[in-house]
Design a protein around this motif. Structure first.
Motif, PDB file in Angstrom:
ATOM      1  N   ARG A 123      14.553   4.770  -2.560  1.00  0.00           N
ATOM      2  CA  ARG A 123      15.568   4.991  -1.522  1.00  0.00           C
ATOM      3  C   ARG A 123      16.785   5.720  -2.101  1.00  0.00           C
ATOM      4  O   ARG A 123      17.347   6.625  -1.478  1.00  0.00           O
ATOM      5  CB  ARG A 123      15.995   3.667  -0.875  1.00  0.00           C
ATOM      6  N   GLN A 124      17.167   5.326  -3.328  1.00  0.00           N
ATOM      7  CA  GLN A 124      18.322   6.000  -3.967  1.00  0.00           C
ATOM      8  C   GLN A 124      17.980   7.443  -4.319  1.00  0.00           C
ATOM      9  O   GLN A 124      18.753   8.370  -4.072  1.00  0.00           O
ATOM     10  CB  GLN A 124      18.720   5.239  -5.239  1.00  0.00           C
ATOM     11  N   THR A 125      16.767   7.658  -4.831  1.00  0.00           N
ATOM     12  CA  THR A 125      16.375   9.011  -5.260  1.00  0.00           C
ATOM     13  C   THR A 125      16.306   9.975  -4.071  1.00  0.00           C
ATOM     14  O   THR A 125      16.759  11.114  -4.142  1.00  0.00           O
ATOM     15  CB  THR A 125      14.996   8.964  -5.953  1.00  0.00           C
ATOM     16  N   PHE A 126      15.755   9.463  -2.959  1.00  0.00           N
ATOM     17  CA  PHE A 126      15.534  10.337  -1.793  1.00  0.00           C
ATOM     18  C   PHE A 126      16.660  10.240  -0.767  1.00  0.00           C
ATOM     19  O   PHE A 126      16.674  11.006   0.208  1.00  0.00           O
ATOM     20  CB  PHE A 126      14.196   9.982  -1.131  1.00  0.00           C
ATOM     21  N   GLY A 127      17.554   9.255  -0.933  1.00  0.00           N
ATOM     22  CA  GLY A 127      18.616   9.063   0.069  1.00  0.00           C
ATOM     23  C   GLY A 127      18.043   8.566   1.391  1.00  0.00           C
ATOM     24  O   GLY A 127      18.500   8.947   2.470  1.00  0.00           O
ATOM     25  N   THR A 128      17.031   7.686   1.285  1.00  0.00           N
ATOM     26  CA  THR A 128      16.327   7.202   2.485  1.00  0.00           C
ATOM     27  C   THR A 128      16.913   5.868   2.939  1.00  0.00           C
ATOM     28  O   THR A 128      16.907   4.905   2.175  1.00  0.00           O
ATOM     29  CB  THR A 128      14.831   7.000   2.178  1.00  0.00           C
ATOM     30  N   PRO A 129      17.426   5.810   4.178  1.00  0.00           N
ATOM     31  CA  PRO A 129      17.975   4.533   4.658  1.00  0.00           C
ATOM     32  C   PRO A 129      16.883   3.494   4.901  1.00  0.00           C
ATOM     33  O   PRO A 129      15.701   3.837   5.047  1.00  0.00           O
ATOM     34  CB  PRO A 129      18.660   4.912   5.969  1.00  0.00           C
ATOM     35  N   GLU A 130      17.280   2.230   4.949  1.00  0.00           N
ATOM     36  CA  GLU A 130      16.327   1.157   5.271  1.00  0.00           C
ATOM     37  C   GLU A 130      15.640   1.489   6.593  1.00  0.00           C
ATOM     38  O   GLU A 130      16.262   2.068   7.493  1.00  0.00           O
ATOM     39  CB  GLU A 130      17.062  -0.180   5.391  1.00  0.00           C
ATOM     40  N   GLY A 131      14.372   1.149   6.684  1.00  0.00           N
ATOM     41  CA  GLY A 131      13.654   1.365   7.947  1.00  0.00           C
ATOM     42  C   GLY A 131      13.005   2.729   8.038  1.00  0.00           C
ATOM     43  O   GLY A 131      12.222   2.986   8.954  1.00  0.00           O
ATOM     44  N   ALA A 150      -4.878   4.046  -4.542  1.00  0.00           N
ATOM     45  CA  ALA A 150      -3.722   3.419  -5.180  1.00  0.00           C
ATOM     46  C   ALA A 150      -4.162   2.002  -5.573  1.00  0.00           C
ATOM     47  O   ALA A 150      -5.237   1.832  -6.124  1.00  0.00           O
ATOM     48  CB  ALA A 150      -2.496   3.460  -4.272  1.00  0.00           C
ATOM     49  N   SER A 151      -3.348   0.985  -5.235  1.00  0.00           N
ATOM     50  CA  SER A 151      -3.842  -0.382  -5.442  1.00  0.00           C
ATOM     51  C   SER A 151      -3.950  -1.097  -4.104  1.00  0.00           C
ATOM     52  O   SER A 151      -3.562  -2.267  -3.932  1.00  0.00           O
ATOM     53  CB  SER A 151      -2.938  -1.145  -6.425  1.00  0.00           C
ATOM     54  N   LEU A 152      -4.449  -0.346  -3.134  1.00  0.00           N
ATOM     55  CA  LEU A 152      -4.721  -0.862  -1.791  1.00  0.00           C
ATOM     56  C   LEU A 152      -6.203  -1.206  -1.735  1.00  0.00           C
ATOM     57  O   LEU A 152      -7.046  -0.356  -1.463  1.00  0.00           O
ATOM     58  CB  LEU A 152      -4.343   0.183  -0.735  1.00  0.00           C
ATOM     59  N   PHE A 153      -6.506  -2.460  -2.030  1.00  0.00           N
ATOM     60  CA  PHE A 153      -7.886  -2.894  -2.154  1.00  0.00           C
ATOM     61  C   PHE A 153      -8.409  -3.494  -0.860  1.00  0.00           C
ATOM     62  O   PHE A 153      -7.617  -3.982  -0.035  1.00  0.00           O
ATOM     63  CB  PHE A 153      -8.018  -3.912  -3.306  1.00  0.00           C
ATOM     64  N   PRO A 154      -9.725  -3.410  -0.642  1.00  0.00           N
ATOM     65  CA  PRO A 154     -10.307  -3.896   0.622  1.00  0.00           C
ATOM     66  C   PRO A 154      -9.926  -5.335   0.941  1.00  0.00           C
ATOM     67  O   PRO A 154      -9.843  -6.188   0.047  1.00  0.00           O
ATOM     68  CB  PRO A 154     -11.823  -3.782   0.376  1.00  0.00           C
ATOM     69  N   GLN A 155      -9.636  -5.537   2.228  1.00  0.00           N
ATOM     70  CA  GLN A 155      -9.370  -6.873   2.781  1.00  0.00           C
ATOM     71  C   GLN A 155      -8.261  -7.622   2.042  1.00  0.00           C
ATOM     72  O   GLN A 155      -8.355  -8.826   1.795  1.00  0.00           O
ATOM     73  CB  GLN A 155     -10.677  -7.690   2.802  1.00  0.00           C
ATOM     74  N   THR A 156      -7.222  -6.869   1.673  1.00  0.00           N
ATOM     75  CA  THR A 156      -6.040  -7.507   1.081  1.00  0.00           C
ATOM     76  C   THR A 156      -4.844  -7.310   2.018  1.00  0.00           C
ATOM     77  O   THR A 156      -4.809  -6.373   2.826  1.00  0.00           O
ATOM     78  CB  THR A 156      -5.712  -6.882  -0.298  1.00  0.00           C
ATOM     79  N   THR A 157      -3.858  -8.176   1.859  1.00  0.00           N
ATOM     80  CA  THR A 157      -2.685  -8.123   2.754  1.00  0.00           C
ATOM     81  C   THR A 157      -1.875  -6.846   2.537  1.00  0.00           C
ATOM     82  O   THR A 157      -1.169  -6.400   3.436  1.00  0.00           O
ATOM     83  CB  THR A 157      -1.778  -9.348   2.490  1.00  0.00           C
ATOM     84  N   ALA A 158      -2.027  -6.236   1.348  1.00  0.00           N
ATOM     85  CA  ALA A 158      -1.253  -5.012   1.071  1.00  0.00           C
ATOM     86  C   ALA A 158      -1.555  -3.916   2.089  1.00  0.00           C
ATOM     87  O   ALA A 158      -0.705  -3.064   2.374  1.00  0.00           O
ATOM     88  CB  ALA A 158      -1.563  -4.515  -0.336  1.00  0.00           C
ATOM     89  N   LEU A 159      -2.751  -3.953   2.666  1.00  0.00           N
ATOM     90  CA  LEU A 159      -3.160  -2.878   3.588  1.00  0.00           C
ATOM     91  C   LEU A 159      -2.309  -2.861   4.855  1.00  0.00           C
ATOM     92  O   LEU A 159      -2.184  -1.833   5.510  1.00  0.00           O
ATOM     93  CB  LEU A 159      -4.635  -3.058   3.986  1.00  0.00           C
ATOM     94  N   THR A 160      -1.735  -4.013   5.196  1.00  0.00           N
ATOM     95  CA  THR A 160      -1.037  -4.106   6.494  1.00  0.00           C
ATOM     96  C   THR A 160       0.481  -4.060   6.348  1.00  0.00           C
ATOM     97  O   THR A 160       1.193  -4.147   7.356  1.00  0.00           O
ATOM     98  CB  THR A 160      -1.423  -5.427   7.193  1.00  0.00           C
ATOM     99  N   VAL A 161       0.967  -3.920   5.111  1.00  0.00           N
ATOM    100  CA  VAL A 161       2.427  -3.894   4.905  1.00  0.00           C
ATOM    101  C   VAL A 161       2.973  -2.573   5.434  1.00  0.00           C
ATOM    102  O   VAL A 161       2.583  -1.489   4.980  1.00  0.00           O
ATOM    103  CB  VAL A 161       2.785  -4.066   3.420  1.00  0.00           C
ATOM    104  N   SER A 162       3.880  -2.674   6.421  1.00  0.00           N
ATOM    105  CA  SER A 162       4.380  -1.435   7.044  1.00  0.00           C
ATOM    106  C   SER A 162       5.907  -1.348   7.026  1.00  0.00           C
ATOM    107  O   SER A 162       6.481  -0.391   7.534  1.00  0.00           O
ATOM    108  CB  SER A 162       3.898  -1.388   8.504  1.00  0.00           C
ATOM    109  N   ASP A 163       6.561  -2.380   6.473  1.00  0.00           N
ATOM    110  CA  ASP A 163       8.043  -2.396   6.485  1.00  0.00           C
ATOM    111  C   ASP A 163       8.630  -2.251   5.086  1.00  0.00           C
ATOM    112  O   ASP A 163       9.813  -2.505   4.875  1.00  0.00           O
ATOM    113  CB  ASP A 163       8.520  -3.710   7.118  1.00  0.00           C
TER     114      ASP A 163
END
Ligand code: 6PG
Length: 240
Positions: A123-131, A150-163
């Protein structure tokens, strides 16, 4: 989901040559337009010859800013470290300012704390606000035989993280840090590098649009992606 955009090469050496040219062209365009080039590196084995081939390349290294799209939760000097591999193969041998090379932090006792810290760095590098999500000029990705990326493995909770920008992946109970799906999909350009016959089944599901995306996470990457494949991986799946 549209059929992914794939290019097939006879072998890993030819794929690597094309990937080198593609990366340097992306860097040239980004630096010309925005004065810097932001790239996130893939781990694993496939990209290592690409990293080695970049040593000695004619490019404005001082404008490169290097990150990682995922990392095993080990120290930089551990043989499994994705960042350690890239430093040994490439980054120790080119004049990118060290404060423009950002390995993921893996010394925190709590991986989620480390993930949040890397997210704040972005966020600091790109100047990207929260959200909102930053747009890397280029994100390199690999794909495992199970369709993970990446480290997005099948049937893990990481797949649904969108925030969040960065989350904690899990492979066989071992934590990993990874870009989230929305962060990857916001990139200006994504380049998959996939080699080997053991990737064929997953590629078939991804290129035919079949199979549950939670079983083949690379299907979740719906951004501006180009796939560089060798014939061993693409046989019977993708024609040039
Ligand atoms: C990692 C990678 C991972 C890798 C695939 C493919 O940390 O291992 O980020 O997603 O890209 O597992 O690995 P290979 O290129 O070695 O087949």
């Amino acid at each position: 989901m549209a059929t992914p955009n794939g290019r097939v090469f006879p072998n890993l050496a030819a794929l690597t040559t094309a990937a080198k040219q593609f990366v340097l062209e992306q860097a040239r365009g980004a630096i010309a337009q925005r004065g810097r080039f932001t790239i996130a590196l893939a781990g694993g084995n496939t990209p290592k010859p690409l990293y080695e081939s970049l040593v000695g390349a004619d490019t404005p290294w001082l404008q490169w800013h290097v990150f990682w799209s995922d990392e095993r939760y080990v120290p930089l000097d551990h043989p499994d470290s994705n960042a350690g591999m890239a430093f040994r193969a490439w980054l120790h041998h080119v004049p990118i300012p060290r404060n423009q090379i950002h390995p993921m932090p893996t010394a925190d006792a709590d991986p989620q704390t480390a993930a949040d810290r890397y997210g704040q760095l972005l966020r600091q590098t790109f100047g990207t606000p929260e959200g909102e999500f930053p747009s890397f000029d280029l994100i390199l990705l690999g794909m495992g035989p199970d369709g993970h990326t990446a480290s997005l493995f099948p049937q893990t909770t990481a797949l649904t993280v969108s925030d969040r920008l960065i989350t904690v992946g899990n492979k066989d109970g071992q934590p990993r840090l990874t870009f989230t799906v929305p962060l990857i999909n916001h990139a200006r350009q994504i380049l998959f590098l996939v080699s080997g016959a053991n990737k064929r089944t997953a590629l078939r599901h991804i290129f035919s649009g079949t199979g549950d995306p939670s079983l083949y996470p690379a299907r979740l990457i719906t951004g501006n992606a180009l796939w560089f494949l060798d014939e061993a991986a693409a046989e019977g799946v993708v024609e040039n």
